[in-house]
Motif scaffolding. Structure first.
Motif, PDB file in Angstrom:
ATOM      1  N   VAL A 197      -1.375  12.303   3.306  1.00  0.00           N
ATOM      2  CA  VAL A 197      -2.700  12.140   3.903  1.00  0.00           C
ATOM      3  C   VAL A 197      -3.229  10.729   3.673  1.00  0.00           C
ATOM      4  CG1 VAL A 197      -5.096  12.935   3.818  1.00  0.00           C
ATOM      5  CG2 VAL A 197      -3.228  14.588   3.701  1.00  0.00           C
ATOM      6  N   GLY A 198      -2.976  10.189   2.475  1.00  0.00           N
ATOM      7  CA  GLY A 198      -3.438   8.838   2.201  1.00  0.00           C
ATOM      8  C   GLY A 198      -2.814   7.815   3.125  1.00  0.00           C
ATOM      9  N   ALA A 199      -1.507   7.962   3.390  1.00  0.00           N
ATOM     10  CA  ALA A 199      -0.839   7.020   4.289  1.00  0.00           C
ATOM     11  C   ALA A 199      -1.410   7.104   5.696  1.00  0.00           C
ATOM     12  CB  ALA A 199       0.658   7.297   4.300  1.00  0.00           C
ATOM     13  N   ILE A 200      -1.645   8.325   6.167  1.00  0.00           N
ATOM     14  CA  ILE A 200      -2.188   8.496   7.523  1.00  0.00           C
ATOM     15  C   ILE A 200      -3.600   7.926   7.620  1.00  0.00           C
ATOM     16  CG2 ILE A 200      -2.891  10.195   9.237  1.00  0.00           C
ATOM     17  CD1 ILE A 200      -0.625  11.980   8.249  1.00  0.00           C
ATOM     18  N   VAL A 201      -4.425   8.282   6.641  1.00  0.00           N
ATOM     19  CA  VAL A 201      -5.826   7.837   6.685  1.00  0.00           C
ATOM     20  C   VAL A 201      -5.926   6.327   6.561  1.00  0.00           C
ATOM     21  CG1 VAL A 201      -8.030   7.934   5.462  1.00  0.00           C
ATOM     22  CG2 VAL A 201      -6.708  10.023   5.821  1.00  0.00           C
TER      23      VAL A 201
ATOM     24  N   VAL B 203       0.835  -1.204   0.000  1.00  0.00           N
ATOM     25  CA  VAL B 203       0.000   0.000   0.000  1.00  0.00           C
ATOM     26  C   VAL B 203       0.867   1.251   0.000  1.00  0.00           C
ATOM     27  CG1 VAL B 203      -1.621   1.354   1.381  1.00  0.00           C
ATOM     28  CG2 VAL B 203      -2.015  -1.090   1.055  1.00  0.00           C
ATOM     29  N   PHE B 204       1.928   1.250   0.806  1.00  0.00           N
ATOM     30  CA  PHE B 204       2.775   2.429   0.846  1.00  0.00           C
ATOM     31  C   PHE B 204       3.506   2.639  -0.476  1.00  0.00           C
ATOM     32  CE2 PHE B 204       6.604   4.842   1.648  1.00  0.00           C
ATOM     33  CZ  PHE B 204       6.098   5.934   2.352  1.00  0.00           C
ATOM     34  N   GLU B 205       3.964   1.562  -1.118  1.00  0.00           N
ATOM     35  CA  GLU B 205       4.619   1.708  -2.411  1.00  0.00           C
ATOM     36  C   GLU B 205       3.657   2.266  -3.454  1.00  0.00           C
ATOM     37  OE1 GLU B 205       7.719   1.397  -3.221  1.00  0.00           O
ATOM     38  OE2 GLU B 205       8.354   0.748  -1.230  1.00  0.00           O
ATOM     39  N   ILE B 206       2.391   1.875  -3.389  1.00  0.00           N
ATOM     40  CA  ILE B 206       1.390   2.426  -4.302  1.00  0.00           C
ATOM     41  C   ILE B 206       1.198   3.917  -4.043  1.00  0.00           C
ATOM     42  CG2 ILE B 206      -1.049   2.373  -4.949  1.00  0.00           C
ATOM     43  CD1 ILE B 206      -0.995  -0.643  -4.426  1.00  0.00           C
ATOM     44  N   LEU B 207       1.126   4.290  -2.760  1.00  0.00           N
ATOM     45  CA  LEU B 207       0.975   5.700  -2.422  1.00  0.00           C
ATOM     46  C   LEU B 207       2.192   6.508  -2.847  1.00  0.00           C
ATOM     47  CD1 LEU B 207      -0.618   5.441   1.140  1.00  0.00           C
ATOM     48  CD2 LEU B 207      -1.713   6.268  -0.939  1.00  0.00           C
ATOM     49  N   ARG B 208       3.374   5.949  -2.679  1.00  0.00           N
ATOM     50  CA  ARG B 208       4.588   6.648  -3.096  1.00  0.00           C
ATOM     51  C   ARG B 208       4.594   6.884  -4.611  1.00  0.00           C
ATOM     52  NH1 ARG B 208      10.355   5.768  -1.232  1.00  0.00           N
ATOM     53  NH2 ARG B 208       9.611   3.874  -0.233  1.00  0.00           N
ATOM     54  N   GLU B 209       4.244   5.853  -5.375  1.00  0.00           N
ATOM     55  CA  GLU B 209       4.230   5.991  -6.822  1.00  0.00           C
ATOM     56  C   GLU B 209       3.136   6.955  -7.267  1.00  0.00           C
ATOM     57  OE1 GLU B 209       5.922   5.045 -10.540  1.00  0.00           O
ATOM     58  OE2 GLU B 209       6.553   4.679  -8.469  1.00  0.00           O
ATOM     59  N   ALA B 210       1.986   6.923  -6.602  1.00  0.00           N
ATOM     60  CA  ALA B 210       0.905   7.848  -6.945  1.00  0.00           C
ATOM     61  C   ALA B 210       1.314   9.285  -6.651  1.00  0.00           C
ATOM     62  CB  ALA B 210      -0.356   7.490  -6.170  1.00  0.00           C
ATOM     63  N   GLY B 211       2.029   9.505  -5.541  1.00  0.00           N
ATOM     64  CA  GLY B 211       2.476  10.853  -5.215  1.00  0.00           C
ATOM     65  C   GLY B 211       3.452  11.407  -6.226  1.00  0.00           C
ATOM     66  N   ILE B 212       4.276  10.525  -6.821  1.00  0.00           N
ATOM     67  CA  ILE B 212       5.225  10.979  -7.825  1.00  0.00           C
ATOM     68  C   ILE B 212       4.524  11.314  -9.131  1.00  0.00           C
ATOM     69  CG2 ILE B 212       7.190  10.263  -9.236  1.00  0.00           C
ATOM     70  CD1 ILE B 212       8.129   8.565  -6.892  1.00  0.00           C
ATOM     71  N   ARG B 213       3.546  10.517  -9.537  1.00  0.00           N
ATOM     72  CA  ARG B 213       2.909  10.682 -10.846  1.00  0.00           C
ATOM     73  C   ARG B 213       1.825  11.750 -10.851  1.00  0.00           C
ATOM     74  NH1 ARG B 213       7.164   8.652 -12.859  1.00  0.00           N
ATOM     75  NH2 ARG B 213       7.645   6.621 -11.946  1.00  0.00           N
ATOM     76  N   MET B 214       1.270  12.073  -9.701  1.00  0.00           N
ATOM     77  CA  MET B 214       0.203  13.074  -9.650  1.00  0.00           C
ATOM     78  C   MET B 214       0.783  14.471  -9.827  1.00  0.00           C
ATOM     79  SD  MET B 214      -2.296  11.637  -6.643  1.00  0.00           S
ATOM     80  CE  MET B 214      -3.547  12.845  -6.995  1.00  0.00           C
ATOM     81  N   PRO B 215      -0.048  15.450 -10.188  1.00  0.00           N
ATOM     82  CA  PRO B 215       0.440  16.832 -10.302  1.00  0.00           C
ATOM     83  C   PRO B 215       1.125  17.285  -9.022  1.00  0.00           C
ATOM     84  CG  PRO B 215      -1.776  16.652 -11.201  1.00  0.00           C
ATOM     85  CD  PRO B 215      -1.464  15.326 -10.568  1.00  0.00           C
ATOM     86  N   ARG B 216       2.202  18.063  -9.169  1.00  0.00           N
ATOM     87  CA  ARG B 216       3.031  18.421  -8.017  1.00  0.00           C
ATOM     88  C   ARG B 216       2.275  19.132  -6.889  1.00  0.00           C
ATOM     89  NH1 ARG B 216       8.969  20.308 -10.281  1.00  0.00           N
ATOM     90  NH2 ARG B 216       9.546  18.285 -11.191  1.00  0.00           N
ATOM     91  N   PRO B 217       1.334  20.040  -7.181  1.00  0.00           N
ATOM     92  CA  PRO B 217       0.668  20.717  -6.057  1.00  0.00           C
ATOM     93  C   PRO B 217      -0.092  19.784  -5.126  1.00  0.00           C
ATOM     94  CG  PRO B 217       0.342  21.939  -8.097  1.00  0.00           C
ATOM     95  CD  PRO B 217       0.941  20.620  -8.474  1.00  0.00           C
ATOM     96  N   ILE B 218      -0.582  18.653  -5.644  1.00  0.00           N
ATOM     97  CA  ILE B 218      -1.399  17.779  -4.806  1.00  0.00           C
ATOM     98  C   ILE B 218      -0.746  16.432  -4.545  1.00  0.00           C
ATOM     99  CG2 ILE B 218      -3.524  18.861  -5.576  1.00  0.00           C
ATOM    100  CD1 ILE B 218      -3.983  16.493  -7.424  1.00  0.00           C
TER     101      ILE B 218
END
Length: 499
Positions: free
Chosen positions: A381-385, A359-374
């Motif tokens: 937030v996803g990891a915490i929630v 799950v954390f690796e998915i969140l890490r990859e999503a954070g890299i590929r998503m637009p930088r502001p978000i």
């Protein structure tokens, strides 16, 4: 009629079939258009004067039109005004007499004309001449020199490589003004025809590694190369390894320091990342900032990086091994707390760890590929929630959330993304060994990794140097950084060289 037949006639060829430069400038222009498929950005201009003419050809966007209008056309017109253009010696001695303030070469091969045109040269054809003049005037929009985003530091220069090879080579020349600094160029990729440069300091470089690099780059059989990561995969030593065997960096100071240590660097047009080799495992835990700070602080930070790498590699597996096989190694109070947390959980420790790590690796990859502001906000937030929801739902224990979080933070402590990625992949395999045989399984897999590392080579040089083979003299800059004044330097006293 004779003139039209000359213009529309097929271009002359060598005995080997290669196309040569025609004496008719219009025929040369038509040949370029035919060879390039009538490109929309191809610009050709013909200037006539007295008994002759000359033509300028270039690709719009690759050259500076202002330089052409100021530095190429006026000298040409002045030359024709001062000389009788109908005489043969004007064409013969053109290169020696005309003063164009640009790098000027000549060729009789049409293939060289096409390559130069596509690389940002201005092509100059002169009527009745059998040579084409290649004026170097590459000028296109480039990204400004900025601080590297992948290797930030507190103290040190803020310059980073860009996507233009000429600018990157200049950044190195500014730091190393030694006349023995060398740049050797290659063309890689049958389709892309990408320019690759190997830079080194003659007399300091490891000759064996240099020859291997030259040979492997020359032997590259590929259709396309767009980034140094693709080239790295093509020239690395044979055999699979999850570890990188060439150091990648965006920092000119890192490349310059490596060159002074006898290494070589590989740069490529179109990417800000350079490759440094031969690489050693220890070099991935060293940064340029280590030499800009005091030796004691640099040593402390290196130790922190080693500890962080081991945590990122082995902490989840250690947790699985202790909670599954070796509860006697856990302090009693902590064991009771862990047992209370795991009461009623549906999954064993291994499945918990695998789920949370994935799950954390998915969140890490999503954070890299998503637009930088978000992107960073979503990953944090996803990891915490998700962590809180998983604990509240009774799917995982709070302890595994702490372990996964500490593992993720430790993976960011390494200065090189490539070696951190190796730890991220290998820890999943290590968890399987830990779930199968506990601490003994961790020991077995770690020994396999150590044997593999000892057998690795980077451009023919040992990957584990200076530990294997061991060199006591080179231990002053490995895990510990000794003071700079500690190293022995050659000193001259009364004309005698002392060591």
């Amino acid at each position: 009629m004779r003139k039209n037949r000359s213009t529309n006639a097929p271009p002359p060829n060598h005995t080997d079939g290669s196309v040569v430069i025609s004496k008719d400038v219009k025929q040369n222009i038509n040949q370029i258009k035919q060879s390039l498929g009538e490109p929309f950005d191809f610009i050709s201009k013909i200037y006539s004067f007295k008994h002759t003419a000359f033509a300028l050809c270039y690709i719009d966007g690759l050259i500076s039109t202002e330089d052409i209008e100021l530095n190429v056309i006026p000298p040409m017109m002045d030359w024709f005004k001062e000389n009788d253009s109908s005489r043969d010696y004007v064409i013969k001695d053109f290169k020696q007499h005309i003063q164009i303030p640009k790098k000027l070469k000549t060729t009789t091969e049409f293939s060289e004309v096409l390559q130069a045109l596509l690389r940002g040269h201005v092509i100059l054809f002169v009527q009745k001449g059998t040579e084409a003049f290649l004026v170097s005037d590459q000028r296109w929009e480039t990204r400004g020199i900025e601080e590297p985003s992948s290797q930030t530091m507190v103290r040190g220069p803020r310059e980073g490589f860009v996507e233009t090879l000429s600018i990157n080579s200049t950044l190195i020349r500014r730091r190393i003004t030694n006349p023995n600094l060398r740049f050797k160029s290659f063309i890689v990729g049958e389709v892309t025809q990408t320019t690759v440069i190997v830079t080194y300091i003659e007399g300091l470089v490891n000759e064996e590694a240099l020859n291997i690099a030259f040979q492997r780059i020359t032997d590259c059989q590929t259709q396309k190369v767009f980034e140094t990561g693709m080239l790295e995969e093509l020239i690395e030593d044979k055999g699979y390894t999850p570890f990188p065997t060439l150091v990648d960096t965006e920092r000119p100071d890192v490349v310059s320091s490596a060159l002074t240590e006898g290494k070589l660097a590989i740069m490529m047009e179109g990417t800000p990342f350079a490759l440094i080799g031969p690489a050693t495992l220890i070099s991935y835990f060293q940064t340029a900032e280590d030499y800009y700070n005091r030796f004691d602080l640099a040593t402390f930070l290196r130790l922190i990086r080693f500890i962080a790498f081991w945590i990122a590699f082995a902490l989840p597996a250690t947790f699985v091994a202790l909670t599954t096989f070796h509860q006697e190694l856990i302090p009693t109070d902590l064991l009771i707390s862990l047992a209370a947390q795991r009461e009623g959980l549906p999954f064993p420790a291994l499945v918990e760890a695998l789920i949370m790590e994935t799950v954390f690796e998915i969140l890490r990859e999503a954070g890299i590929r998503m637009p930088r502001p978000i992107g960073p906000a979503v990953s944090i937030v996803g990891a915490i929630v998700i962590g809180e929801a998983a604990v509240s739902a009774g799917l995982v224990s709070p302890a595994i959330v702490i372990v996964v979080s500490l593992t993720a933070i430790s993976s960011f402590a390494n200065p090189y993304y490539s070696i951190a990625g190796s730890a991220r992949m290998l820890r999943f395999i290590l968890m399987l060994f830990a779930a199968s045989a506990g601490i003994f399984g961790i020991f077995i897999f770690t020994m396999i990794i150590c044997i593999h590392l000892v057998s690795l080579k980077s451009l023919g040089q040992p990957y584990m140097a200076p530990f294997a083979p061991f060199s006591i003299k080179k231990q002053k800059d490995t895990i510990l950084r000794f003071p700079l004044w500690w190293s022995k330097r050659k000193q001259r006293r009364n004309g005698e060289v002392l060591k």
